[in-house]
Design an enzyme around this catalytic site. Sequence first.
Site, PDB file in Angstrom:
ATOM      1  N   ASP A 231       1.596   0.880   9.448  1.00  0.00           N
ATOM      2  CA  ASP A 231       2.584   1.037  10.457  1.00  0.00           C
ATOM      3  C   ASP A 231       2.167   0.720  11.794  1.00  0.00           C
ATOM      4  OD1 ASP A 231       5.053   1.731  11.425  1.00  0.00           O
ATOM      5  OD2 ASP A 231       4.123   3.474  12.196  1.00  0.00           O
ATOM      6  N   GLU A 261       2.440  -3.913   9.308  1.00  0.00           N
ATOM      7  CA  GLU A 261       3.429  -4.223  10.251  1.00  0.00           C
ATOM      8  C   GLU A 261       3.129  -4.709  11.813  1.00  0.00           C
ATOM      9  OE1 GLU A 261       7.076  -1.783  12.422  1.00  0.00           O
ATOM     10  OE2 GLU A 261       4.677  -0.687  12.572  1.00  0.00           O
TER      11      GLU A 261
END
Length: 490
Positions: A231, A261
């Site tokens: 993340d 990400e």
Amino acid sequence: MNQNQTMLQGFEWDLAPDGHHWTRLSKEARHLSHLGFTSIWLPPAGKASNGSTDVGYAIYDPYDLGEFDQKGSIRTKYGTAKEYKEAVRKLRTLGIAPLADMVMNHRMGADASETVVCREVNTENRNEVSETAVSKELYTRFTYPGRKGKYSKATLDHTCFTGADYFDDTGYHLYLLDGKTYASDVDHEKGNFDYLMGLDLDVLNPDVKKELIRLGLFYIKKVGISGFRLDAVKHISAQFMREWIQALRGATDKELFTVGEYWSYNLDSLNWYIGETQGEIALFDVPLHQRFFDISRDNDGNYDMGAMFNNTLVACNEPLAVTFVDNHDTQPGQALQSFVEAWFKPIAYAVVLLRGRGLPCVFWADLYGHATGAFKPVRDLPLLLKVRKHLAYGDLYDYFDHDSIVGFTRGGIKEKRNSGLAFLCSNRGDGEKRMYVGNQWAGKTFLCLRGGFKSVKIDSEGCGIFHVSHRNYSLYAPLSLRSLFARFFS
Ligand code: CA
């Protein structure tokens, strides 16, 4: 020859917080394997600040997978630790590699406050730090009273964080903690984008780094995870992230597929990150998603379809590109809302699933529909997934040579009987295109899989003339009606 690899994002933002998602995934595992999925990105499994209703990104205790009475419940939004591990086991048994969503940028929901010396930061330019030190009572102490040191004895205090935010009568404030600096190898938006939200973990602190490596090993060894989705990596030191995954691979001797990400439409930023992490971490192709969104929003069909792959990651660094159409952040109501319009969704999915470039990731809500019915499943997805699994093999011949009607073909391979296909799509007007599928198909017939057009006879040069209608796509394959039915509709 193995089958094509396909990833599923195994959740969406608005799933009901009923605690049944892990068992739902266990039940769906066989069906997902049948559709051709080979990996699944599972939602963040740790206990988050809002307990049993939290999607998981406001992470409080990543070791509490729904096992300890913390933040108001034992279970998480998705169920209990036991159900999570059972889903992981079931998915692996069926050949689907489970990927854990690791939230390592920040922590939220501290157990206690401390008096902390810090300096105020300009929220819009984080390189501007006040020279005046102030003392603040900040919630920076994590003791995990419910877990009592199981799995890790580490607790956290202000020395583990670089920054914190703070709301008071005068508004929103950002503070850099005394003696800390932001990492320099992060995204440079807002001057320095190390700080995103909550308490920003100081990943350059050796104790924090050691603890995060221990955490990764916990997910691999105690849960059975096969890889990771990382993340918010644009807010985390790139060097730390590279060393983290290298340490885990070294310690386990496993491949540990990992995708980060890095939310940026700028290809240069993605390439910079790949360079800094020495190609150890794949990235989601955000520029391609944005392209799909832009094409889908152009109702007049003026968008140049021939430019579909310009400045995308899949075009410039294909082995490290994870392609996707939408995700939990781009869905309606979310921060990065940019949901691809319904008419173009099947076209975008056909492109990422059938062209054989990059690893495609299918969004849960596109396969199953939105939890509250706000949008429907993409009806063609099961067909496209099966075409990917059975037919999308062999040489690629691109025809992104026109501003509204573009396509590609796949030549097929011997190991997959009757594999090969032709794809054509249009954002404006009906049309046709002569495309090469391979000399081996000369004299053979390609059937129109979705109906609407006649079968196409391949000429002596290995080419066929394929048809498409306005704002639609067509798909042809060298199948008989009998094998078509057996493969895709039984
Ligand atoms: Ca950070």
